[in-house]
Design a protein around this motif. Structure first.
Motif, PDB file in Angstrom:
ATOM      1  N   ASP A   1      -9.325  11.674   1.962  1.00 15.74           N
ATOM      2  CA  ASP A   1      -8.801  10.865   3.194  1.00 15.74           C
ATOM      3  C   ASP A   1      -9.424  11.917   4.376  1.00 15.74           C
ATOM      4  O   ASP A   1      -8.809  12.853   4.691  1.00 15.74           O
ATOM      5  CB  ASP A   1      -7.313  10.805   3.145  1.00 15.74           C
TER       6      ASP A   1
ATOM      7  N   HIS B   1     -12.657   7.396  -6.367  1.00 14.89           N
ATOM      8  CA  HIS B   1     -13.724   6.647  -5.184  1.00 14.89           C
ATOM      9  C   HIS B   1     -14.207   5.243  -5.504  1.00 14.89           C
ATOM     10  O   HIS B   1     -14.287   4.358  -4.947  1.00 14.89           O
ATOM     11  CB  HIS B   1     -14.968   7.587  -5.234  1.00 14.89           C
TER      12      HIS B   1
ATOM     13  N   HIS C   1      -5.798  -4.968  -2.775  1.00 11.22           N
ATOM     14  CA  HIS C   1      -6.487  -4.666  -1.273  1.00 11.22           C
ATOM     15  C   HIS C   1      -5.959  -3.794  -0.433  1.00 11.22           C
ATOM     16  O   HIS C   1      -6.448  -3.141   0.276  1.00 11.22           O
ATOM     17  CB  HIS C   1      -6.327  -5.894  -0.617  1.00 11.22           C
ATOM     18  N   GLY C   2      -4.457  -3.240  -0.884  1.00 14.34           N
ATOM     19  CA  GLY C   2      -3.902  -2.148   0.177  1.00 14.34           C
ATOM     20  C   GLY C   2      -4.574  -0.957  -0.133  1.00 14.34           C
ATOM     21  O   GLY C   2      -5.382  -0.611  -0.921  1.00 14.34           O
ATOM     22  N   LYS C   3      -4.307   0.068   0.935  1.00 15.27           N
ATOM     23  CA  LYS C   3      -4.634   1.130   0.841  1.00 15.27           C
ATOM     24  C   LYS C   3      -3.827   2.362  -0.034  1.00 15.27           C
ATOM     25  O   LYS C   3      -2.747   1.941   0.102  1.00 15.27           O
ATOM     26  CB  LYS C   3      -4.851   1.913   2.231  1.00 15.27           C
TER      27      LYS C   3
ATOM     28  N   ARG D   1      -4.857  -0.764  -9.401  1.00 13.90           N
ATOM     29  CA  ARG D   1      -5.785  -1.510  -8.408  1.00 13.90           C
ATOM     30  C   ARG D   1      -5.434  -3.302  -8.494  1.00 13.90           C
ATOM     31  O   ARG D   1      -5.670  -3.913  -7.549  1.00 13.90           O
ATOM     32  CB  ARG D   1      -7.144  -1.052  -8.600  1.00 13.90           C
TER      33      ARG D   1
ATOM     34  N   ALA E   1       1.060  -1.257   0.211  1.00 11.59           N
ATOM     35  CA  ALA E   1       0.053  -0.049  -0.084  1.00 11.59           C
ATOM     36  C   ALA E   1       0.849   1.265   0.012  1.00 11.59           C
ATOM     37  O   ALA E   1       2.210   1.203  -0.065  1.00 11.59           O
ATOM     38  CB  ALA E   1      -1.001   0.192   1.350  1.00 11.59           C
TER      39      ALA E   1
ATOM     40  N   MET F   1      -3.037   6.115  -1.619  1.00 10.33           N
ATOM     41  CA  MET F   1      -3.400   7.484  -1.641  1.00 10.33           C
ATOM     42  C   MET F   1      -2.701   7.810  -3.056  1.00 10.33           C
ATOM     43  O   MET F   1      -1.406   7.681  -3.376  1.00 10.33           O
ATOM     44  CB  MET F   1      -2.576   8.267  -0.409  1.00 10.33           C
TER      45      MET F   1
ATOM     46  N   GLY G   1     -11.686   2.381  -4.895  1.00  5.99           N
ATOM     47  CA  GLY G   1     -11.255   2.407  -3.520  1.00  5.99           C
ATOM     48  C   GLY G   1     -10.009   3.105  -3.312  1.00  5.99           C
ATOM     49  O   GLY G   1      -9.265   2.581  -2.460  1.00  5.99           O
ATOM     50  N   ILE G   2      -9.928   4.212  -4.004  1.00  4.62           N
ATOM     51  CA  ILE G   2      -8.432   4.894  -3.919  1.00  4.62           C
ATOM     52  C   ILE G   2      -8.605   6.164  -3.521  1.00  4.62           C
ATOM     53  O   ILE G   2      -9.704   6.892  -3.986  1.00  4.62           O
ATOM     54  CB  ILE G   2      -7.939   4.916  -5.170  1.00  4.62           C
ATOM     55  N   ASP G   3      -7.791   6.706  -2.388  1.00  3.93           N
ATOM     56  CA  ASP G   3      -8.019   8.246  -1.826  1.00  3.93           C
ATOM     57  C   ASP G   3      -7.299   8.871  -2.743  1.00  3.93           C
ATOM     58  O   ASP G   3      -6.260   8.630  -3.337  1.00  3.93           O
ATOM     59  CB  ASP G   3      -7.385   8.120  -0.337  1.00  3.93           C
TER      60      ASP G   3
END
Length: 516
Positions: free
Chosen positions: A283, A208, A187-189, A182, A114, A191, A211-213
């Motif tokens: 975030d 969004h 699965h990782g967060k 992705r 991540a 930014m 799932g990405i900030d």
């Protein structure tokens, strides 16, 4: 035993082996040929790029007898061999899957599951005669035919993945690159930082949905802030600095996800705090100063584009293109003509209004004025009705239409991308190799200003390569500078702790520096 002037580039095998590139290159689709397997072809291309060969054409500048031992062959492939072999491999390989495999291995080596990434696009100009789509060339400040490459890097500036397509703005071109990112990090967060060119609701929504900030600057005029600034003291290196920020949640037009707005204040000449820029992010948890400095770190991707110029990312490589109907939406000439007619009618109305005003103030008798005024008023009514009719008719005309509907002969050339994409993947692999080696080399050199230039010059450093049935030994010539010799000695000792291998060769490589 071979003596070569390109011995320094043998250090690249240490990185290629660590990320598993040897196995990946060995597993490339096999093409029938008398000499050089697919791993040797791909590996030779990467090493040639590290030696400053910006285009495939320039491999003929290398001495074949001295470049061949770099990949375990007596001589390196000639240009008329290398070019069709690369084309044959590119025609069979899944470039996106290859890119994802190499990127996943690179991030695993760095321990990144991540983290912070940056995205930006790069315009690749086209100077041929085919009707290629137009785009903005930032280097020249004008529109030109070409392509747009969208690149994603990690916080260090290592290239993770790229996509290519017709020129557009970043908010549109980043979506395919985000899909690749992705898949690399399922699965990782994440930014993602980018500049104002992507600060649109379309880009925010794309992040969004995956799932990405995101974190970026606000475009245009600063928005109103509803809270007062707070002082934050942060440590940057050896210094402690104070930043003044407001932190609030906002609704961004066209974007349905969470949006946080940070406003940075700086003291003005009279001592008052003045807002200077605003940052938008999804975030909601990270400290505000950290987000600000994360976005400031976006310059690593600008440096990446600068360094990638050494590896020839602007070369076209393939002139083949498919000619198709141009379906791009363009301004409708009928709408333009209707707007021109409305402007002319408004000018006539203004002229009639001036004529009525002059008539009222004219040096005429009252009877003459009363006779002339009804006609002038009727002219005003006629022009106003004409404008209303023209606007009604104009609104029925589409603003834009596909180019082939306006001009049936409108065509667009779609440049074939898979061959260039394959070589581009090798270019990014060469760049990542150079960056990784330079970082480890600078651990011992401690010269943040010149370490990349010194490492790049070491690619052309002489060495003796000794092949035995059990091992491969690379003996680097001593450098003229003692501090470089000390750093090289430490670097070779580090690399020898995990012996490297050539693609398809099980023998370990041992590095050493020549004795006096």
């Amino acid at each position: 035993m071979f003596t070569t002037r390109y011995g320094g580039v043998m250090l690249a095998h240490a990185y290629l082996d660590r990320i598993g590139a040897c196995g990946v290159l060995t597993g490339l689709p096999q093409t029938p040929w008398r000499r050089f397997d697919q791993a040797q072809i791909a590996c030779h291309t990467v090493l040639a790029l590290l030696l400053g060969v910006g285009s495939i054409e320039q491999v003929k500048t290398l001495l074949r007898a001295q470049a061949g031992p770099l990949t375990g062959t007596p001589v390196s492939p000639e240009l008329h061999t290398l070019r069709p072999r690369l084309s044959a491999i590119a025609d069979q390989v899944d470039v996106l899957a290859l890119q994802r495999t190499l990127a996943s291995a690179m991030l695993a080596l760095a321990g990144e599951s991540a983290g912070i990434f940056y995205v930006d696009d790069h315009f690749v100009p086209y100077s041929g005669a085919k009707p290629v789509a137009m785009g903005h060339n930032g280097k020249r400040g004008r529109c030109e035919p070409g392509r747009a490459d969208t690149l994603i890097t990690n916080a260090r500036g290592l290239a993770v993945c790229f996509t290519t397509g017709e020129p557009s703005h970043l908010a549109k071109t980043m979506a395919p690159a985000l899909d690749q990112l992705r898949q690399i990090i399922p699965h990782g967060k994440i930014m993602l930082g980018f500049d104002r060119g992507g600060a649109y609701a379309e880009a925010f929504t794309a992040c969004h949905e995956r799932g990405i900030d995101f974190v970026t600057y606000r475009r245009g005029k600063l928005a109103e802030h509803t809270t007062g600034p707070r002082a934050h003291t942060v440590t940057r290196g050896r210094d402690r600095i104070t930043v003044h920020l407001t932190d609030e949640l906002i609704d961004f037009p066209g974007y349905q996800g969470p949006c946080r707005q940070l406003t940075l204040f700086e003291p003005s000449t009279d001592g008052d705090l003045t807002p200077v820029l605003q940052v938008l992010t999804s975030d909601l948890d990270a400290p505000a100063p950290d987000l600000l400095f994360t976005l400031k770190g976006r310059w690593v991707i600008e440096n990446t584009f600068k360094y990638l110029g050494f590896y020839g990312i602007d070369w076209l490589l393939d002139y083949h293109a498919e000619i198709a109907a141009n379906t791009k939406l363009i301004d409708n000439p009928a709408r333009t003509q209707a707007n021109t007619a409305i402007r002319a009618a408004k000018a006539d109305l203004a002229e009639a209004q001036r004529a009525l005003g002059e008539l009222i103030n004219a040096d005429l008798s009252v009877a003459d004025k009363n006779t002339a005024i009804p006609g002038a008023q009727q002219a005003l009514t006629h022009h106003a009705d004409n404008i209303a009719t023209l606007i009604t008719e104009r609104n029925k005309i589409p603003t834009q239409l596909p180019a082939n509907q306006i001009n049936p002969d409108a065509k667009r050339a779609l440049l074939r991308a898979h061959r260039r994409a394959f070589v581009m993947t090798l270019r990014l692999l060469a760049y990542n190799t150079d960056t990784w080696l330079a970082d480890h080399f600078n651990t011992y050199l401690q010269d943040p200003n010149e370490y990349r230039a010194i490492m790049r010059s070491l690619m052309h450093h002489g060495a003796t390569i000794t092949y035995t049935p059990q091992t491969i030994t690379v003996t680097l010539d001593r450098h003229d500078t003692p501090r470089v010799n000390r750093a090289l000695t430490c670097l070779t000792e580090e690399l020898n702790t995990t012996p490297a291998h050539m693609p398809g060769d099980p023998r370990p490589i041992t590095y050493q520096l020549a004795t006096r």
